[in-house]
Scaffold this motif. Structure first.
Motif, PDB file in Angstrom:
ATOM      1  N   MET A   1      27.448 -11.865  18.612  1.00 44.82           N
ATOM      2  CA  MET A   1      27.598 -10.988  17.456  1.00 44.82           C
ATOM      3  C   MET A   1      28.022 -11.802  16.245  1.00 44.82           C
ATOM      4  SD  MET A   1      29.829  -8.314  19.594  1.00 44.82           S
ATOM      5  CE  MET A   1      29.138  -6.708  19.746  1.00 44.82           C
ATOM      6  N   ILE A   2      27.442 -11.514  15.096  1.00 51.35           N
ATOM      7  CA  ILE A   2      27.807 -12.246  13.885  1.00 51.35           C
ATOM      8  C   ILE A   2      28.106 -11.246  12.769  1.00 51.35           C
ATOM      9  CG2 ILE A   2      27.054 -13.898  12.127  1.00 51.35           C
ATOM     10  CD1 ILE A   2      25.154 -15.092  14.205  1.00 51.35           C
ATOM     11  N   VAL A   3      29.240 -11.431  12.115  1.00 50.85           N
ATOM     12  CA  VAL A   3      29.582 -10.571  10.981  1.00 50.85           C
ATOM     13  C   VAL A   3      29.984 -11.467   9.823  1.00 50.85           C
ATOM     14  CG1 VAL A   3      31.108  -8.757  10.131  1.00 50.85           C
ATOM     15  CG2 VAL A   3      30.546  -8.846  12.562  1.00 50.85           C
ATOM     16  N   GLN A   4      29.369 -11.288   8.649  1.00 51.20           N
ATOM     17  CA  GLN A   4      29.816 -12.047   7.477  1.00 51.20           C
ATOM     18  C   GLN A   4      30.317 -11.068   6.433  1.00 51.20           C
ATOM     19  OE1 GLN A   4      27.157 -14.983   5.730  1.00 51.20           O
ATOM     20  NE2 GLN A   4      28.288 -14.862   3.811  1.00 51.20           N
ATOM     21  N   ASN A   5      31.507 -11.300   5.944  1.00 42.25           N
ATOM     22  CA  ASN A   5      32.063 -10.405   4.935  1.00 42.25           C
ATOM     23  C   ASN A   5      31.455 -10.667   3.565  1.00 42.25           C
ATOM     24  OD1 ASN A   5      33.668  -8.924   6.533  1.00 42.25           O
ATOM     25  ND2 ASN A   5      35.551 -10.050   6.083  1.00 42.25           N
ATOM     26  N   VAL A   6      31.520  -9.649   2.715  1.00 46.84           N
ATOM     27  CA  VAL A   6      31.164  -9.827   1.307  1.00 46.84           C
ATOM     28  C   VAL A   6      32.311 -10.614   0.679  1.00 46.84           C
ATOM     29  CG1 VAL A   6      30.778  -8.605  -0.848  1.00 46.84           C
ATOM     30  CG2 VAL A   6      30.001  -7.616   1.317  1.00 46.84           C
ATOM     31  N   SER A   7      31.999 -11.621  -0.127  1.00 48.52           N
ATOM     32  CA  SER A   7      33.116 -12.392  -0.671  1.00 48.52           C
ATOM     33  C   SER A   7      33.709 -11.660  -1.870  1.00 48.52           C
ATOM     34  CB  SER A   7      32.668 -13.796  -1.059  1.00 48.52           C
ATOM     35  OG  SER A   7      31.847 -13.756  -2.183  1.00 48.52           O
ATOM     36  N   GLY A   8      35.024 -11.673  -1.956  1.00 50.56           N
ATOM     37  CA  GLY A   8      35.708 -10.960  -3.023  1.00 50.56           C
ATOM     38  C   GLY A   8      35.473 -11.632  -4.360  1.00 50.56           C
ATOM     39  N   ASP A   9      35.616 -12.955  -4.416  1.00 49.81           N
ATOM     40  CA  ASP A   9      35.569 -13.665  -5.698  1.00 49.81           C
ATOM     41  C   ASP A   9      34.241 -14.379  -5.931  1.00 49.81           C
ATOM     42  OD1 ASP A   9      35.658 -15.546  -3.765  1.00 49.81           O
ATOM     43  OD2 ASP A   9      37.530 -16.508  -4.438  1.00 49.81           O
ATOM     44  N   GLY A  10      33.306 -14.248  -5.011  1.00 48.36           N
ATOM     45  CA  GLY A  10      32.018 -14.913  -5.182  1.00 48.36           C
ATOM     46  C   GLY A  10      32.040 -16.376  -4.785  1.00 48.36           C
ATOM     47  N   ASN A  11      33.203 -16.889  -4.384  1.00 49.06           N
ATOM     48  CA  ASN A  11      33.280 -18.307  -4.020  1.00 49.06           C
ATOM     49  C   ASN A  11      33.409 -18.538  -2.519  1.00 49.06           C
ATOM     50  OD1 ASN A  11      33.208 -19.161  -6.695  1.00 49.06           O
ATOM     51  ND2 ASN A  11      35.415 -18.737  -6.915  1.00 49.06           N
ATOM     52  N   ALA A  12      34.271 -17.759  -1.908  1.00 43.74           N
ATOM     53  CA  ALA A  12      34.527 -17.982  -0.481  1.00 43.74           C
ATOM     54  C   ALA A  12      34.433 -16.665   0.269  1.00 43.74           C
ATOM     55  CB  ALA A  12      35.916 -18.582  -0.287  1.00 43.74           C
ATOM     56  N   THR A  13      34.098 -16.773   1.543  1.00 43.66           N
ATOM     57  CA  THR A  13      33.970 -15.571   2.359  1.00 43.66           C
ATOM     58  C   THR A  13      34.520 -15.859   3.749  1.00 43.66           C
ATOM     59  OG1 THR A  13      32.409 -13.925   3.175  1.00 43.66           O
ATOM     60  CG2 THR A  13      31.630 -16.183   3.110  1.00 43.66           C
ATOM     61  N   ASP A  14      34.498 -14.884   4.633  1.00 42.90           N
ATOM     62  CA  ASP A  14      34.788 -15.208   6.024  1.00 42.90           C
ATOM     63  C   ASP A  14      33.697 -14.713   6.944  1.00 42.90           C
ATOM     64  OD1 ASP A  14      37.262 -13.620   4.786  1.00 42.90           O
ATOM     65  OD2 ASP A  14      36.430 -12.444   6.461  1.00 42.90           O
ATOM     66  N   MET A  15      33.638 -15.367   8.080  1.00 42.01           N
ATOM     67  CA  MET A  15      32.541 -15.155   8.997  1.00 42.01           C
ATOM     68  C   MET A  15      33.116 -15.047  10.403  1.00 42.01           C
ATOM     69  SD  MET A  15      29.325 -17.656   9.156  1.00 42.01           S
ATOM     70  CE  MET A  15      28.597 -17.403   7.586  1.00 42.01           C
ATOM     71  N   THR A  16      32.659 -14.015  11.121  1.00 43.94           N
ATOM     72  CA  THR A  16      33.158 -13.800  12.489  1.00 43.94           C
ATOM     73  C   THR A  16      31.982 -13.828  13.456  1.00 43.94           C
ATOM     74  OG1 THR A  16      34.979 -12.428  11.735  1.00 43.94           O
ATOM     75  CG2 THR A  16      34.272 -12.074  13.990  1.00 43.94           C
ATOM     76  N   PHE A  17      32.184 -14.430  14.615  1.00 42.79           N
ATOM     77  CA  PHE A  17      31.132 -14.363  15.647  1.00 42.79           C
ATOM     78  C   PHE A  17      31.765 -14.451  17.019  1.00 42.79           C
ATOM     79  CE2 PHE A  17      31.214 -18.834  16.733  1.00 42.79           C
ATOM     80  CZ  PHE A  17      31.690 -19.431  15.575  1.00 42.79           C
ATOM     81  N   THR A  18      30.957 -14.140  18.049  1.00 46.97           N
ATOM     82  CA  THR A  18      31.477 -14.202  19.416  1.00 46.97           C
ATOM     83  C   THR A  18      30.721 -15.251  20.225  1.00 46.97           C
ATOM     84  OG1 THR A  18      29.977 -12.489  20.211  1.00 46.97           O
ATOM     85  CG2 THR A  18      32.129 -11.759  19.420  1.00 46.97           C
ATOM     86  N   VAL A  19      31.445 -15.820  21.167  1.00 47.87           N
ATOM     87  CA  VAL A  19      30.862 -16.767  22.138  1.00 47.87           C
ATOM     88  C   VAL A  19      31.450 -16.386  23.509  1.00 47.87           C
ATOM     89  CG1 VAL A  19      30.593 -18.702  20.525  1.00 47.87           C
ATOM     90  CG2 VAL A  19      32.751 -18.420  21.757  1.00 47.87           C
ATOM     91  N   PRO A  20      30.844 -16.821  24.608  1.00 45.71           N
ATOM     92  CA  PRO A  20      31.492 -16.591  25.902  1.00 45.71           C
ATOM     93  C   PRO A  20      32.862 -17.273  25.907  1.00 45.71           C
ATOM     94  CG  PRO A  20      29.239 -17.363  26.207  1.00 45.71           C
ATOM     95  CD  PRO A  20      29.542 -17.499  24.745  1.00 45.71           C
ATOM     96  N   GLU A  21      33.874 -16.622  26.484  1.00 43.80           N
ATOM     97  CA  GLU A  21      35.213 -17.210  26.474  1.00 43.80           C
ATOM     98  C   GLU A  21      35.211 -18.597  27.101  1.00 43.80           C
ATOM     99  OE1 GLU A  21      38.492 -14.867  28.137  1.00 43.80           O
ATOM    100  OE2 GLU A  21      39.654 -16.703  28.233  1.00 43.80           O
ATOM    101  N   SER A  22      34.356 -18.747  28.119  1.00 45.19           N
ATOM    102  CA  SER A  22      34.299 -20.035  28.809  1.00 45.19           C
ATOM    103  C   SER A  22      33.805 -21.163  27.888  1.00 45.19           C
ATOM    104  CB  SER A  22      33.409 -19.901  30.044  1.00 45.19           C
ATOM    105  OG  SER A  22      32.260 -19.130  29.740  1.00 45.19           O
ATOM    106  N   GLU A  23      33.207 -20.820  26.739  1.00 45.52           N
ATOM    107  CA  GLU A  23      32.685 -21.848  25.819  1.00 45.52           C
ATOM    108  C   GLU A  23      33.533 -21.959  24.554  1.00 45.52           C
ATOM    109  OE1 GLU A  23      29.910 -23.334  26.977  1.00 45.52           O
ATOM    110  OE2 GLU A  23      28.254 -21.895  27.234  1.00 45.52           O
ATOM    111  N   LEU A  24      34.609 -21.162  24.475  1.00 46.38           N
ATOM    112  CA  LEU A  24      35.362 -21.082  23.218  1.00 46.38           C
ATOM    113  C   LEU A  24      35.920 -22.435  22.771  1.00 46.38           C
ATOM    114  CD1 LEU A  24      36.664 -19.409  20.940  1.00 46.38           C
ATOM    115  CD2 LEU A  24      38.616 -19.014  22.452  1.00 46.38           C
ATOM    116  N   ALA A  25      36.552 -23.140  23.691  1.00 45.05           N
ATOM    117  CA  ALA A  25      37.201 -24.407  23.312  1.00 45.05           C
ATOM    118  C   ALA A  25      36.169 -25.374  22.754  1.00 45.05           C
ATOM    119  CB  ALA A  25      37.902 -25.010  24.530  1.00 45.05           C
ATOM    120  N   ARG A  26      35.016 -25.421  23.397  1.00 43.77           N
ATOM    121  CA  ARG A  26      33.959 -26.319  22.941  1.00 43.77           C
ATOM    122  C   ARG A  26      33.453 -25.913  21.557  1.00 43.77           C
ATOM    123  NH1 ARG A  26      28.991 -27.729  24.987  1.00 43.77           N
ATOM    124  NH2 ARG A  26      28.649 -25.708  25.935  1.00 43.77           N
TER     125      ARG A  26
END
Ligand code: ADP
Ligand code: ASP
Ligand code: MG
Length: 405
Positions: A292-317
């Motif tokens: 799953m991938i979610v990208q937020n709308v940036s408030g100031d037009g310069n920076a934003t945040d981005m969320t995604f999921t991976v299998p927990e077993s691959e998180l550290a990598r």
């Protein structure tokens, strides 16, 4: 005929499996059987490797864990011989099960079925050890957890079998895991597309690769119980079929969930073209599946945040890979492990609106917060807190009216 771990958990169960094979032989069928290791055995063998080495060599892990299936193949052949049925065991390498070299998750590339076919035509039952194969360099490989399903479908295709029957500890494919929702209903026929989604979203009743392979070869696939008396030739189980063969298309056919999920959020990434490629390129190169991938709308037009999921077993990598990216050096990387993904699947969704809304409402009514959403033509998945995953499955099963009448 494929028998899973609980269906060969001890010699009494192996004898019952032999009775079912004998019944099919008596109907005049030529039978090839695929077996899993006794239930719990694969975990035990992996644990032994870890006792010796904290970071064991994958080639040797495969040499060790493949032994579980060798035992049950030999034992089932013995049980058949006790019933005066000509039978022999085959290991993956003896049956020409050629795989890729990715140890512990190898893919079957080819099965040289000619020698087995010759024995079958002489009315000898073949008992093949599931889950294992051999590389072109002669090393033993395994196919990933649940891989005996894939061995079974691949062998059925290579032998041009009429049918592939997967015997397990439930009597078919249900609207959701019957261990979580006792009122779940057995499905008579399910489409390959739906089963593919359910399997990849956590329903472990069939390994995803086995469904893919069945779809590709148009193999008549059935899931049925090894614990009752019925045999496959009477079609007592759930059949996996082409979409056209399903008369009544359900809005929602089934619900799956998986707890092997983790969420990664990158705060403060530059909001410019090419950033997603910079984040996901290296992750893909490391062979980590992002879902799953979610990208937020940036408030100031310069920076934003981005969320995604991976299998927990691959998180550290995944985190290691991101930290090595120069362009992401200002990003604040945060992770969350206590999450789960719950999904509803149904081909009827293609032509009906409102399925998603019903899902969101049912979760809201239970006060379950949604952290991310992903959709395809025939599924909707949500990411939620892990401790809400089973209540969510139950609530959704209710909301879509999937309970037994
Ligand atoms: P085997 O050892 O025979 O391969 P598995 O344990 O891998 O068996 O798969 C069977 C299990 O899958 C069932 O015991 C059940 O708990 C689980 N399962 C999950 N989702 C479903 C579903 N939708 N229908 C049936 N079983 C399911
Ligand atoms: N024995 C293997 C496992 O436990 C393969 C299988 O059962 O299908 O994953
Ligand atoms: Mg299985």
């Amino acid at each position: 005929m494929k028998f899973g771990g609980t269906s060969v958990q001890d010699t009494a169960h192996i004898k019952r499996a032999a009775d079912k094979v004998a019944a099919e032989v008596q109907r005049g069928n030529e039978v090839a059987v695929v077996v899993s290791a006794m239930s719990g055995e694969t975990n035990k063998l992996i644990a032994l490797c870890k006792e010796i080495s904290p970071n064991p060599n994958p080639q040797e892990i495969d040499a060790v864990v493949a032994s579980g299936e060798q035992v049950t193949a030999g034992l089932l052949a013995l049980a058949l011989q006790e019933r005066d049925i000509d039978a022999r065991s085959w290991l993956g390498w003896q049956a020409g099960v050629k795989t890729s070299e990715s140890h512990s998750k190898a893919r079957i590339e080819d099965i040289d079925a000619a020698p087995m076919r010759e024995r079958l035509s002489l009315k000898q039952v073949a008992v093949l050890a599931g889950f294992q194969g051999v590389t072109k360099n002669g090393r033993i490989t395994t196919l990933g957890r649940g891989g005996s399903d894939t061995t079974a479908v691949a062998l059925a295709a290579a032998l041009h079998a009429d049918r592939c029957d997967i015997y397990t500890d439930v009597d078919g494919i249900y609207t959701t895991d019957p261990r979580i929702v006792p009122g779940a209903q057995k499905i008579a026929k399910i489409s390959y597309e739906e089963m593919l989604e359910l399997a990849s979203l956590g329903a472990k009743v069939l390994q995803v690769r086995s469904v893919e392979m069945g779809y590709k070869h148009n193999m008549a696939l059935q899931v049925l119980s090894s614990f009752n008396d019925a045999i496959g030739s009477d079609f007592p189980g759930t059949q996996v079929v082409r979409e056209d063969d399903i008369m009544e298309q359900q809005l929602v056919t089934g619900i799956a969930h998986t707890e092997d999920e983790a969420k990664v959020t990158l705060f403060n990434v530059p909001d410019i073209p090419g950033v997603a490629a910079k984040v996901f390129g290296p992750i893909a190169a490391a062979n980590i599946n992002v879902d799953m991938i979610v990208q937020n709308v940036s408030g100031d037009g310069n920076a934003t945040d981005m969320t995604f999921t991976v299998p927990e077993s691959e998180l550290a990598r995944a985190v290691d890979v991101l930290k090595q990216e120069d362009d992401l050096k200002d990003a604040d990387i945060r992770t969350e492990k206590d999450v789960a993904k719950v999904s509803v699947v149904g081909i009827g969704m293609r032509s009906h609106a409102g399925v998603a809304q019903q899902m969101f409402k049912a979760l809201a009514d239970k006060d379950i917060n949604i952290k991310a959403i992903a959709t395809s033509e025939i599924k909707i998945s949500v990411l939620i807190a892990r401790d809400s995953s089973e209540p969510a499955v139950r609530a959704l099963h209710d909301a879509y009216g999937l309970h037994k009448q």
